[in-house]
Design an enzyme around this catalytic site. Structure first.
Site, mmCIF file in Angstrom:
data_model
loop_
_atom_site.group_PDB
_atom_site.id
_atom_site.type_symbol
_atom_site.label_atom_id
_atom_site.label_comp_id
_atom_site.label_asym_id
_atom_site.label_seq_id
_atom_site.Cartn_x
_atom_site.Cartn_y
_atom_site.Cartn_z
ATOM 1 N N LYS A 47 0.860 -1.207 0.000
ATOM 2 C CA LYS A 47 0.000 0.000 0.000
ATOM 3 C C LYS A 47 0.882 1.238 0.000
ATOM 4 C CE LYS A 47 -3.958 1.987 2.500
ATOM 5 N NZ LYS A 47 -4.898 1.809 3.632
ATOM 6 N N SER A 79 -9.948 -0.576 6.834
ATOM 7 C CA SER A 79 -9.381 -0.492 5.491
ATOM 8 C C SER A 79 -8.629 -1.710 4.976
ATOM 9 C CB SER A 79 -8.448 0.705 5.397
ATOM 10 O OG SER A 79 -9.218 1.859 5.255
ATOM 11 N N SER A 96 -9.732 1.777 2.639
ATOM 12 C CA SER A 96 -8.862 2.531 1.774
ATOM 13 C C SER A 96 -7.798 1.680 1.080
ATOM 14 C CB SER A 96 -8.164 3.636 2.573
ATOM 15 O OG SER A 96 -7.350 3.062 3.584
HETATM 16 N N1 GLN Z 1 -13.375 4.054 6.048
HETATM 17 C C1 GLN Z 1 -12.698 4.480 7.231
HETATM 18 C C2 GLN Z 1 -12.286 5.929 7.092
HETATM 19 O O1 GLN Z 1 -12.644 6.495 6.124
HETATM 20 C C3 GLN Z 1 -11.529 3.608 7.515
HETATM 21 C C4 GLN Z 1 -10.287 3.991 6.822
HETATM 22 C C5 GLN Z 1 -9.102 3.172 7.211
HETATM 23 O O2 GLN Z 1 -9.214 2.139 7.866
HETATM 24 N N2 GLN Z 1 -7.938 3.661 6.846
HETATM 25 O O3 GLN Z 1 -11.656 6.501 7.914
#
Ligand code: GLN
Length: 477
Positions: free
Chosen positions: A79, A178, A154
């Site tokens: 990532k 994410s 994400s």
């Molecule tokens: N969807 C969540 C957010 O927007 C989780 C994001 C994540 O785990 N990085 O913060």
């Protein structure tokens, strides 16, 4: 079956027995990338030349009779918020578009010690803020199962790369879901470890008290192998746990007899897709057949988890993102003076969602509202943690949906941030409590979209959820 469709442990056998070479395998992965990447968009950066060099290096090792680890010579995707020395690390943000880290994140140092083949850096929501990978500053990633749909986020690039066989396994990060949610949307396995299990050194910070790196893989066995390599205390991260790291492959035993699994009633919420609900309940029944005792449990503060998370995460994000000032890192947009330069840089180079969170975070932390919002959220976080402590007095593992729906359409939720945030209902409580969770596929909808469920474990007990996940996976073969 083509080489790039196989798991890491299968490929390892073939490499070790000299049935294939690492170069051949790497070439297969890049052939797939050449074929599908223009439709999927899983990557921000591809490192083809370096990958082939690493593969050749491993082939020479094998030819020289050296023993190799399970992940040695296996293609891997990282990532783009994990610092990779000499390779651009953008966080899918224009503000870091040309940032080349002078150092490796600890997970990369650990991974490189076993000689992986790094295919490239995966697309993501900018600074890991989002659940669809539509917030990338560069391009949207598409779900390999339906190109009109999101891969989740994400870590959507990481999950889409694994699901489209454009890599063998990937690293993601999980602040509020994410790793698990994109794994679920793409039909692969994703594990968010206990907070502190894996060093965050070199992971570009989003919300430091919630962030964890973890594996996204094709099966549970690969997940255990990746976890073995990247876990452990690191003196560069004072929040990393000093607890001993077990050999996670010892959990790859198909046996759950006597295990107590809790089903939290609050996770089967109104608005949940009935196909998802049925598939998850079916998975619970499978466990029962395998000798598990199921028990309905209650996690009473689940309904305030989203509001708690969306105060704490933006507050930490606002603080962490102060460093992007046009001076120390990344892009700069000139102005008439230094303040104007900072304003221009941040206004132009941060995307909408990142700016929204910086504003929410600074508001929640401001002198007049600190007590009412941020401090209150911290108190509620403790209540959420206590819910889990209470529940784990009666059960060993908790089973829940990973997300309330299967992958949604690109564009469907992006203009309604609140609706998008509600998608995180099943995943954020674990981050707030620091607990480990693994998402595993459990079928498809009538439109052939993958559905996943998650197993939540006690702190530092990844072993039990891995064993339960492995048992389920084997029973489903
Ligand atoms: N969807 C969540 C957010 O927007 C989780 C994001 C994540 O785990 N990085 O913060």
């Amino acid at each position: 079956m083509k080489l790039n469709e196989k798991t890491a442990h299968e490929l390892h056998e073939m490499l070790a027995n000299k049935k294939i070479s690492a170069v051949e395998l790497t070439e297969d992965v890049f052939k797939q990338i050449d074929k599908t990447e223009n439709k999927i968009g899983a990557y921000v950066t591809l490192t083809r030349e370096e990958a082939l060099k690493s593969a050749k290096f491993v082939d020479d090792k094998i030819a020289g009779g050296e023993e190799i680890g399970v992940l040695t010579g296996i293609p891997c995707t990282v990532k783009d918020n994990i610092c990779t020395k000499g390779i651009k690390t953008t966080c899918a943000s224009k503000i870091l578009e040309n940032f080349v880290p002078p150092y490796d994140a600890t997970v990369m140092t650990k991974l490189k010690a076993i000689n992986p083949v790094i295919v490239g850096k995966a697309n993501m929501d900018e600074f890991a803020m989002g659940g669809s990978t539509e917030n990338s500053g560069f391009h949207v990633t598409h779900n390999p199962h339906d190109l009109d749909r999101v891969p989740g986020g994400s870590s959507g690039g990481s999950a889409a790369a694994v699901a489209s066989n454009e890599t063998i396994y990937a690293l993601g990060s999980d602040t509020g879901g994410s790793i698990r949610q994109p794994a679920s949307f793409c039909g692969v396995v994703g594990l968010k470890p206990t907070y502190g299990r894996i060093s965050r050194y070199g992971l570009v910070a989003y919300a430091s008290s919630l962030d964890q790196i973890g594996p996204i893989t094709k099966d549970v066995t690969d997940c255990a192998h990746v976890l073995n390599v990247i876990s452990g205390h690191d003196e560069m991260d004072s929040t990393s746990s000093t607890a001993a790291v077990p050999d996670f492959t010892k959990s790859l035993i198909a046996d759950v007899k006597g295990l107590k699994i809790g089903l939290p009633k609050e996770y089967f919420v109104a608005g949940m897709d009935s196909e998802v609900e049925n598939a998850v309940k079916e998975a619970a029944k499978t466990f029962e057949k395998l000798g598990v005792t199921l028990k309905e449990i209650s996690l009473p503060h689940t309904d305030v988890a989203i509001s708690t998370y969306y105060l704490i995460a933006p507050a930490e994000a606002a603080t962490n993102l102060e460093r992007y000032d046009g001076v120390s890192y990344g892009a700069r947009v000139d102005g008439v003076d230094v303040v104007d330069m900072m304003k221009n840089t941040r206004s132009e180079k941060f995307g909408e969602e990142v700016k929204r969170r910086i504003m929410i975070g600074n508001y929640a932390l401001s002198a007049g509202y600190y007590d009412a919002y941020y401090l209150k959220a911290l108190k509620v976080r403790t209540l959420i943690q206590r819910d889990f402590t209470e529940a784990f007095k009666d059960v060993d593992v908790i089973l829940a949906p990973t997300a309330p729906t299967a992958a949604f359409k690109i564009g469907e939720l992006i203009s309604d941030p609140l609706k998008m945030y509600l998608q995180d209902i099943c995943t954020v409580p674990l981050n707030l409590a620091g607990l480990p969770g693994i998402s595993i596929p459990c079928g498809v909808t009538k439109n052939n979209l993958p559905i996943g469920f998650q197993l939540i474990g006690k702190a530092l007990d990844e072993s039990t959820i891995l064993q339960a996940a492995f048992t389920y996976e084997q029973s489903n073969k």
